[in-house]
Motif scaffolding. Structure first.
Motif, PDB file in Angstrom:
ATOM      1  N   VAL A 201     -11.852  -1.537   6.280  1.00  0.00           N
ATOM      2  CA  VAL A 201     -11.951  -2.135   7.606  1.00  0.00           C
ATOM      3  C   VAL A 201     -11.328  -3.515   7.540  1.00  0.00           C
ATOM      4  O   VAL A 201     -11.743  -4.357   6.752  1.00  0.00           O
ATOM      5  CB  VAL A 201     -13.421  -2.250   8.057  1.00  0.00           C
ATOM      6  CG1 VAL A 201     -13.502  -2.879   9.438  1.00  0.00           C
ATOM      7  CG2 VAL A 201     -14.086  -0.888   8.059  1.00  0.00           C
ATOM      8  N   ASN A 227     -12.709  -4.637   0.405  1.00  0.00           N
ATOM      9  CA  ASN A 227     -13.368  -3.521  -0.274  1.00  0.00           C
ATOM     10  C   ASN A 227     -13.065  -2.190   0.402  1.00  0.00           C
ATOM     11  O   ASN A 227     -12.972  -2.111   1.606  1.00  0.00           O
ATOM     12  CB  ASN A 227     -14.875  -3.725  -0.270  1.00  0.00           C
ATOM     13  CG  ASN A 227     -15.264  -4.852  -1.198  1.00  0.00           C
ATOM     14  OD1 ASN A 227     -14.489  -5.191  -2.096  1.00  0.00           O
ATOM     15  ND2 ASN A 227     -16.410  -5.430  -0.955  1.00  0.00           N
ATOM     16  N   GLU A 229     -14.268   1.538   1.321  1.00  0.00           N
ATOM     17  CA  GLU A 229     -15.556   2.205   1.538  1.00  0.00           C
ATOM     18  C   GLU A 229     -15.361   3.697   1.545  1.00  0.00           C
ATOM     19  O   GLU A 229     -14.294   4.192   1.868  1.00  0.00           O
ATOM     20  CB  GLU A 229     -16.121   1.826   2.904  1.00  0.00           C
ATOM     21  CG  GLU A 229     -16.563   0.403   2.979  1.00  0.00           C
ATOM     22  CD  GLU A 229     -16.670   0.000   4.416  1.00  0.00           C
ATOM     23  OE1 GLU A 229     -17.298   0.753   5.172  1.00  0.00           O
ATOM     24  OE2 GLU A 229     -16.111  -1.038   4.763  1.00  0.00           O
ATOM     25  N   PHE A 230     -16.454   4.359   1.247  1.00  0.00           N
ATOM     26  CA  PHE A 230     -16.430   5.808   1.306  1.00  0.00           C
ATOM     27  C   PHE A 230     -17.321   6.222   2.476  1.00  0.00           C
ATOM     28  O   PHE A 230     -18.511   5.943   2.487  1.00  0.00           O
ATOM     29  CB  PHE A 230     -16.946   6.393  -0.004  1.00  0.00           C
ATOM     30  CG  PHE A 230     -16.734   7.852  -0.103  1.00  0.00           C
ATOM     31  CD1 PHE A 230     -15.507   8.362  -0.469  1.00  0.00           C
ATOM     32  CD2 PHE A 230     -17.757   8.733   0.209  1.00  0.00           C
ATOM     33  CE1 PHE A 230     -15.303   9.719  -0.550  1.00  0.00           C
ATOM     34  CE2 PHE A 230     -17.561  10.092   0.138  1.00  0.00           C
ATOM     35  CZ  PHE A 230     -16.326  10.587  -0.243  1.00  0.00           C
ATOM     36  N   GLN A 232     -19.131   8.774   5.181  1.00  0.00           N
ATOM     37  CA  GLN A 232     -19.653  10.141   5.140  1.00  0.00           C
ATOM     38  C   GLN A 232     -19.888  10.801   6.484  1.00  0.00           C
ATOM     39  O   GLN A 232     -20.387  11.900   6.547  1.00  0.00           O
ATOM     40  CB  GLN A 232     -20.973  10.154   4.362  1.00  0.00           C
ATOM     41  CG  GLN A 232     -20.755  10.003   2.876  1.00  0.00           C
ATOM     42  CD  GLN A 232     -21.978  10.340   2.091  1.00  0.00           C
ATOM     43  OE1 GLN A 232     -23.074  10.000   2.500  1.00  0.00           O
ATOM     44  NE2 GLN A 232     -21.813  11.026   0.976  1.00  0.00           N
ATOM     45  N   TRP A 233     -19.575  10.108   7.592  1.00  0.00           N
ATOM     46  CA  TRP A 233     -19.960  10.708   8.866  1.00  0.00           C
ATOM     47  C   TRP A 233     -18.899  11.641   9.406  1.00  0.00           C
ATOM     48  O   TRP A 233     -17.756  11.599   9.029  1.00  0.00           O
ATOM     49  CB  TRP A 233     -20.241   9.671   9.942  1.00  0.00           C
ATOM     50  CG  TRP A 233     -20.485   8.297   9.451  1.00  0.00           C
ATOM     51  CD1 TRP A 233     -21.238   7.950   8.379  1.00  0.00           C
ATOM     52  CD2 TRP A 233     -19.989   7.100  10.007  1.00  0.00           C
ATOM     53  NE1 TRP A 233     -21.261   6.607   8.262  1.00  0.00           N
ATOM     54  CE2 TRP A 233     -20.502   6.064   9.227  1.00  0.00           C
ATOM     55  CE3 TRP A 233     -19.173   6.815  11.101  1.00  0.00           C
ATOM     56  CZ2 TRP A 233     -20.222   4.743   9.527  1.00  0.00           C
ATOM     57  CZ3 TRP A 233     -18.913   5.498  11.384  1.00  0.00           C
ATOM     58  CH2 TRP A 233     -19.430   4.483  10.595  1.00  0.00           C
TER      59      TRP A 233
ATOM     60  N   GLY B  45     -19.254  -9.438   2.553  1.00  0.00           N
ATOM     61  CA  GLY B  45     -18.382  -8.311   2.207  1.00  0.00           C
ATOM     62  C   GLY B  45     -19.097  -6.980   2.122  1.00  0.00           C
ATOM     63  O   GLY B  45     -18.538  -6.016   1.610  1.00  0.00           O
ATOM     64  N   ARG B  47     -20.056  -3.685   3.723  1.00  0.00           N
ATOM     65  CA  ARG B  47     -19.539  -2.980   4.885  1.00  0.00           C
ATOM     66  C   ARG B  47     -20.265  -1.679   5.147  1.00  0.00           C
ATOM     67  O   ARG B  47     -20.117  -1.070   6.187  1.00  0.00           O
ATOM     68  CB  ARG B  47     -18.036  -2.702   4.701  1.00  0.00           C
ATOM     69  CG  ARG B  47     -17.226  -3.949   4.824  1.00  0.00           C
ATOM     70  CD  ARG B  47     -17.702  -4.666   6.076  1.00  0.00           C
ATOM     71  NE  ARG B  47     -17.104  -5.962   6.242  1.00  0.00           N
ATOM     72  CZ  ARG B  47     -15.886  -6.153   6.720  1.00  0.00           C
ATOM     73  NH1 ARG B  47     -15.155  -5.124   7.048  1.00  0.00           N
ATOM     74  NH2 ARG B  47     -15.425  -7.352   6.854  1.00  0.00           N
ATOM     75  N   ASP B  48     -21.004  -1.234   4.157  1.00  0.00           N
ATOM     76  CA  ASP B  48     -21.681   0.051   4.303  1.00  0.00           C
ATOM     77  C   ASP B  48     -23.109  -0.241   4.765  1.00  0.00           C
ATOM     78  O   ASP B  48     -24.012  -0.413   3.965  1.00  0.00           O
ATOM     79  CB  ASP B  48     -21.655   0.773   2.961  1.00  0.00           C
ATOM     80  CG  ASP B  48     -22.064   2.221   3.102  1.00  0.00           C
ATOM     81  OD1 ASP B  48     -22.642   2.574   4.142  1.00  0.00           O
ATOM     82  OD2 ASP B  48     -21.821   2.988   2.159  1.00  0.00           O
ATOM     83  N   PRO B  70     -18.529  -0.873  11.943  1.00  0.00           N
ATOM     84  CA  PRO B  70     -19.025   0.497  11.943  1.00  0.00           C
ATOM     85  C   PRO B  70     -20.372   0.533  11.243  1.00  0.00           C
ATOM     86  O   PRO B  70     -20.508   0.074  10.119  1.00  0.00           O
ATOM     87  CB  PRO B  70     -17.977   1.260  11.144  1.00  0.00           C
ATOM     88  CG  PRO B  70     -17.334   0.245  10.281  1.00  0.00           C
ATOM     89  CD  PRO B  70     -17.465  -1.085  10.968  1.00  0.00           C
ATOM     90  N   GLU B  72     -23.950   2.833  10.451  1.00  0.00           N
ATOM     91  CA  GLU B  72     -24.606   4.138  10.478  1.00  0.00           C
ATOM     92  C   GLU B  72     -26.033   3.959  10.985  1.00  0.00           C
ATOM     93  O   GLU B  72     -26.730   3.024  10.586  1.00  0.00           O
ATOM     94  CB  GLU B  72     -24.634   4.690   9.065  1.00  0.00           C
ATOM     95  CG  GLU B  72     -25.374   5.981   8.947  1.00  0.00           C
ATOM     96  CD  GLU B  72     -24.432   7.116   8.647  1.00  0.00           C
ATOM     97  OE1 GLU B  72     -24.805   8.259   8.884  1.00  0.00           O
ATOM     98  OE2 GLU B  72     -23.313   6.846   8.171  1.00  0.00           O
ATOM     99  N   LEU B  92     -28.909   8.746   2.540  1.00  0.00           N
ATOM    100  CA  LEU B  92     -27.588   8.123   2.670  1.00  0.00           C
ATOM    101  C   LEU B  92     -27.323   7.104   1.563  1.00  0.00           C
ATOM    102  O   LEU B  92     -26.241   6.548   1.472  1.00  0.00           O
ATOM    103  CB  LEU B  92     -27.471   7.418   4.019  1.00  0.00           C
ATOM    104  CG  LEU B  92     -27.597   8.326   5.240  1.00  0.00           C
ATOM    105  CD1 LEU B  92     -27.737   7.504   6.506  1.00  0.00           C
ATOM    106  CD2 LEU B  92     -26.392   9.235   5.336  1.00  0.00           C
ATOM    107  N   ARG B  94     -26.459   5.896  -1.982  1.00  0.00           N
ATOM    108  CA  ARG B  94     -25.749   6.464  -3.124  1.00  0.00           C
ATOM    109  C   ARG B  94     -25.628   5.489  -4.282  1.00  0.00           C
ATOM    110  O   ARG B  94     -25.301   5.854  -5.378  1.00  0.00           O
ATOM    111  CB  ARG B  94     -24.322   6.862  -2.714  1.00  0.00           C
ATOM    112  CG  ARG B  94     -24.228   7.932  -1.674  1.00  0.00           C
ATOM    113  CD  ARG B  94     -22.776   8.166  -1.307  1.00  0.00           C
ATOM    114  NE  ARG B  94     -22.140   6.910  -0.920  1.00  0.00           N
ATOM    115  CZ  ARG B  94     -22.169   6.426   0.321  1.00  0.00           C
ATOM    116  NH1 ARG B  94     -22.760   7.099   1.271  1.00  0.00           N
ATOM    117  NH2 ARG B  94     -21.589   5.280   0.601  1.00  0.00           N
TER     118      ARG B  94
END
Lengths: 579, 385
Positions: A201, A227, A229-230, A232-233, B45, B47-48, B70, B72, B92, B94
């Motif tokens: 992103v 970074n 990202e992986f 999953q959606w 940093g 992002r997940d 983005p 979740e 979710l 990991r």
């Protein structure tokens, strides 16, 4: 909102970009275009939705391409305003999502320096600025141009002589996808997910260069690391942003849609045809027809303007009175019946007005003038926010005819929608879920709201629901009432209140379960009702809006409880383009 | 690194403000509280980001949709506790991850500190530790966390922010995250301690005023909208798009004024005032140390200090709001707080009312000339005549 998508890799780029654009069509669908880089840059663009077949990407050779799908807010959507845009030489192509705020000044300068513009868009200036800065290194050119741009942008660019896609973002979304010797760039993850789940992103101010093997990111002129990202959606999730259905998302968008629509309409000048209207005929279908009925009540009652509403497909049997204004209203602006009806009105020399959500849609090209409902793209087949936006347009028109007497009410009306969203409809949903038949009744301007409530219920829950004017129940449908047919009644205070209550009492005597929407402190109604739903506001405008939203939510939750396919009800299409 | 933000809880102690929205969506300096932890994560940093929603979930999701990042979203069906909320996100997770409450304010430096220490809890000294989880330490690290003890043995409290690994997930047998963490320690697990820089929580509704001051201190000025040339603007002031500042109004920063807000002439606004979108302030009114949410309105010739005013509420002309120190009972505990008023959504007060340390519910209607203090009008929907 627009969507952009770029690809570089080993396959035929244009085909992949076209598929990708289909996935981000929800970000805008009034024109699209692709630029592919082979030996030279070739561009193909077209107004309208991306056709299922028949759009040939054959002449778009090359393994690097960028594409765009547009949702016009300024400048009509036609072939020339569609992206990608090119410079004077045709050697640089740009797609852009966002708004360049200082484009007018930049455009004047560029024209002064001899550039020739072929569109009305803000985007084209980027292509011409790049043309001036380009000396064989597209990255350097972009870095030279970006400081001059003010506003928001996510851009993708191509240039002949440079094999890279160069991307940049500032305050508009842009995501990169890293595949197996392929690279993607897009407004969101939707079109990329099919190919790879490795994403980057970008941040505001980032510039990136993409080749099939490498992504390089620069920030303020220096190399930057971002970074990976992986993700999953599934892409359905991304588009709905957490909501289970588009319909629910759109229902929750409504407070903002209403207040934005009112603000936008106030800034626009009212078309002359409306100001001079003595008699009004409105033609519409489905949900828009119900919005038009509300307008009829308000026009006749508040403004003493004679108005009639016709179902568009029946209009040809009722020629409009000469010189009376004919208003055609359609979310998509492509509804075949409504288009036919306006053409008929034009043949009879009536002034015509189109009210649409899609800028530059067919209906606006036929009509003498048009008004935009500012609802943004609506995905769910069952119309919700476009109905609220249509009401906003009509309320605004009535407000103008009443010399701004409603101004204050309109300013705060979106609050009523917001409050309606907070209500707990659990008991009402349980009641409707088990029913085979439902009646929705109302009086006055609430009658069309009852019709709309019934339509929503039919459309998505597949329960047989009838909307009736409360007084008409006695003339027939009364025979159907029984403990197995719940009635949803809207009973707001006002001149219709007394007679409405007596209608309700009669129904109560037949043992029908009653779901009543009424003023929250109304003890009488609370006693009569089996399930009472308090209207957050009973003032005229706010009452209509909140009742609408409550019935939408009732239909939604009922359909959800029954496990229906809410966003794609069986046998229905979003816009009906056949007669 | 992943991050799980817990935003499913209601925040009962913040009623009336949490009746219509979860605590994480209460606006402070015109941004919902949840924006601050999200921004801190993005700045570091991360992002997940996974957000657990529950109470009024559609409103949280709608807000998150307006954010660029983005995110979740997972749903906690019943609000059983923070441990259960984390369990909802477990499938979710990991890799190593942070857990954060979505209704506290945290800065990026604290986040980057805790990112460096695996299996740790972010702590902070607090003058009223009994409202939080008190962290007990020995040489090894944390020995246990005691949730809201009556007599706190230490001033070190847990911020509720943890840096954990997927190995922690099997310990989530309890509904409370603190219990799960204690369980992990009891089984020989290690939990280190990291000191936070800036961390703030609003426990009671009036704490929002302090939170508002904290955030406003760091804003950068921005002038949009139409500002009359006779208006005086000093210090850091942000004025949103479409806002109108009428003649002879003085705004002293730090202050923030939302989009399409209308400030009448001869008003004195600030310092430490947040004014939401579409708020209307009528002429000759003084506003300081206050937080006005969207669509609220204040009549002319009013004097408003230390007020939190909910969405769509309106005060008539000649209203006075001044600080009081009422004795309050909230969720069973008695306490004192100093504030002018905290008013729920859609309250309407007629002219000439006086509020002094008043906690007012939602949809309350107050007739003119009333003096309101303490719990006088706390119940939702009452009419004060």
């Amino acid at each position: 909102m627009c969507g952009i998508f770029g690809y570089t890799g080993g396959s035929r780029a244009a085909t992949i970009v076209l598929e990708g654009l289909r996935k981000i069509e929800y970000r805008g669908y009034d024109s699209f275009g692709i630029a592919a880089l082979g030996d030279t840059i070739r561009v193909s663009k077209r107004q309208g939705r991306i056709p299922e077949e028949g759009f040939d990407t054959w002449d778009l050779a090359g393994t690097v391409a960028i594409g765009h799908t547009r949702w016009a807010t300024h400048g009509i959507p036609d072939d020339k305003n569609a992206h990608p845009h090119r410079d004077c030489t045709g050697k640089i192509a740009v797609v852009h999502n966002g708004i360049i705020e200082n484009y007018a000044a930049l455009k004047r300068d560029l024209i002064g320096r001899g550039h020739i513009f072929s569109s009305d868009t803000d985007t084209e200036i980027i292509a011409h600025l790049l043309e001036e800065a380009y000396e064989g290194d597209l990255l350097a050119a972009i870095q030279a141009v970006l400081p001059t741009l003010e506003g928001s942008y996510a851009i993708l660019t191509l240039a002949e002589g440079d094999a890279r896609i160069v991307a940049a973002r500032s305050r508009s979304p842009l995501v990169l996808g890293i595949g197996d010797n392929t690279m993607f760039a897009a407004s969101d993850m939707t079109p990329i997910l099919e190919y790879t789940r490795r994403m980057i992103v970008l941040e505001d101010g980032d510039v990136a260069t993409l080749t099939p093997a490498v992504v390089e990111i620069f920030h303020a002129g220096r190399r930057a690391e971002r970074n990976e990202e992986f993700v999953q959606w599934s892409f359905e999730d991304v588009r709905k942003g957490g909501f289970r259905h588009f319909m629910l998302k759109e229902i929750f968008d409504q407070p903002a849609v209403f207040s934005d629509a009112i603000r936008a309409l106030r800034k626009e000048e009212l078309p002359g045809v409306v100001r001079d209207a003595g008699k009004v005929t409105i033609v519409a279908c489905g949900t828009s027809y119900h919005a038009a009925l509300v307008f009829k009540y308000l026009l006749e009652e508040q403004c003493r303007v004679p108005a009639r509403v016709e179902i568009a497909s029946e209009f040809r049997y009722f020629p409009p009175p000469p010189e009376g204004l004919v208003i055609g209203i359609s979310q998509s602006g492509e509804t075949a019946d409504t288009i036919m009806a306006l053409q008929l009105a034009k043949l009879r020399a009536c002034p015509t007005l189109a009210i649409v959500n899609g800028v530059g849609s067919s209906l606006t090209r036929i009509a003498d003038a048009s008004l935009l409902m500012h609802a943004g793209p609506e995905i769910s087949v069952a119309a919700t926010k476009s109905f609220i936006a249509e009401l906003a347009v009509f309320f605004h028109l009535v407000d103008i005819m009443k010399q701004g007497a409603w101004g204050h009410q309109l300013d705060s009306a979106h609050r009523a929608i917001e409050e309606a969203l907070l209500l707990d409809l659990g008991p009402a949903v349980t009641c409707c879920r088990d029913a085979q038949n439902l009646f929705f009744v109302g009086r006055g301007a609430f009658y069309p709201i009852a019709l709309e409530g019934a339509l929503k219920m039919k459309e998505i829950s597949y329960i047989h629901a009838e909307g009736y004017a409360a007084g008409e129940i006695k003339h027939g449908p009364f025979a159907l009432l029984s403990p197995e047919t719940p009635v949803v009644a809207i009973c707001a205070p006002g001149e219709t209140y007394g007679v409405m209550v007596s209608n309700i009492r009669e129904m109560k005597a037949r043992g029908t379960p009653l779901i009543i929407l009424g003023e929250k402190d109304d003890r009488d109604l609370q006693e009569i009702a089996d399930i009472f739903i308090p209207l957050p506001s009973a003032e005229s405008i706010a009452g209509l809006l909140s009742a609408t939203v409550i019935l939408q939510l009732l239909a939604y939750h009922t359909a959800d409880a029954l496990g229906r396919n809410i966003d794609r009800p069986r046998n229905l299409a979003k816009s009906v383009t056949v007669e | 690194m992943q991050a799980v933000i817990l935003a499913a809880g209601e925040g009962k102690r913040l009623r009336p403000l949490t009746k219509n929205r979860p605590k994480a969506l209460i606006p402070v300096a015109n941004n919902p509280i949840i924006d601050y932890p999200i921004q801190a994560l993005l700045d570091c940093g991360i992002r997940d980001i996974i957000i657990v929603v529950g109470y009024r979930k559609e409103h949280v999701i709608r807000h998150l949709n307006r954010c660029d990042a983005p995110i979740e979203v997972v749903e906690q069906k019943q609000q059983l506790g923070t441990g259960d909320a984390l369990r909802c996100a477990a499938s979710l997770i990991r890799e190593e991850f942070l857990v954060l409450p979505g209704d506290n304010i945290i800065d990026a430096p604290s986040i980057s500190r805790i990112m460096a220490v695996q299996n740790s809890v972010l702590v902070k000294e607090h003058p009223h530790p009994s409202n939080f989880g008190v962290v007990m330490m020995d040489k090894e690290g944390v020995s246990c966390i005691i949730e809201k003890p009556e007599h706190a043995p230490s001033f070190t409290v847990s911020t509720g922010i943890y840096h954990l690994t997927p190995d922690f997930l099997p310990h989530l047998t309890e509904n409370s995250l603190t219990d799960a963490v204690n369980g992990m320690i009891a089984k020989g697990g290690h939990l280190g301690v990291v000191m936070a820089e800036e961390w703030h929580d609003a426990v009671y509704p009036w704490d929002l005023l302090a939170l508002n001051r904290k955030i406003l201190r760091d804003i950068s000025p921005l002038k949009s909208g139409s500002i009359d040339r006779t208006a005086v603007i000093r210090g850091p002031v942000r004025i949103g798009k479409g806002a109108t500042i009428s003649p002879f109004t003085v705004i002293t920063g730090p202050a923030i004024i939302g989009n399409d807000a209308e400030i009448g002439s001869h008003c004195t606004i600030g310092p430490f005032v947040s004014i939401g979108d579409r708020v209307r302030v009528e002429p000759f009114t003084l506003l300081e140390h206050s937080l006005l949410m969207e669509d609220s309105a204040i009549g002319s010739h009013s004097r408003v200090t230390e007020a939190v005013i909910g969405e769509g509420s309106s005060f008539g002309d000649h209203t006075t709001v001044e600080p009081g120190v009422p004795l309050m009972e909230i969720e069973g505990t008695l306490m004192r707080g100093r504030f002018g008023c905290v008013v729920g959504d859609r309250v309407r007060a007629d002219p000439l009312c006086i509020f002094q340390g008043a906690l007012v519910g939602n949809d309350v209607r107050i007739r003119g000339g009333k003096m309101i203090t303490g719990f006088d009008a706390f119940q939702d929907g009452v009419m004060v005549v």
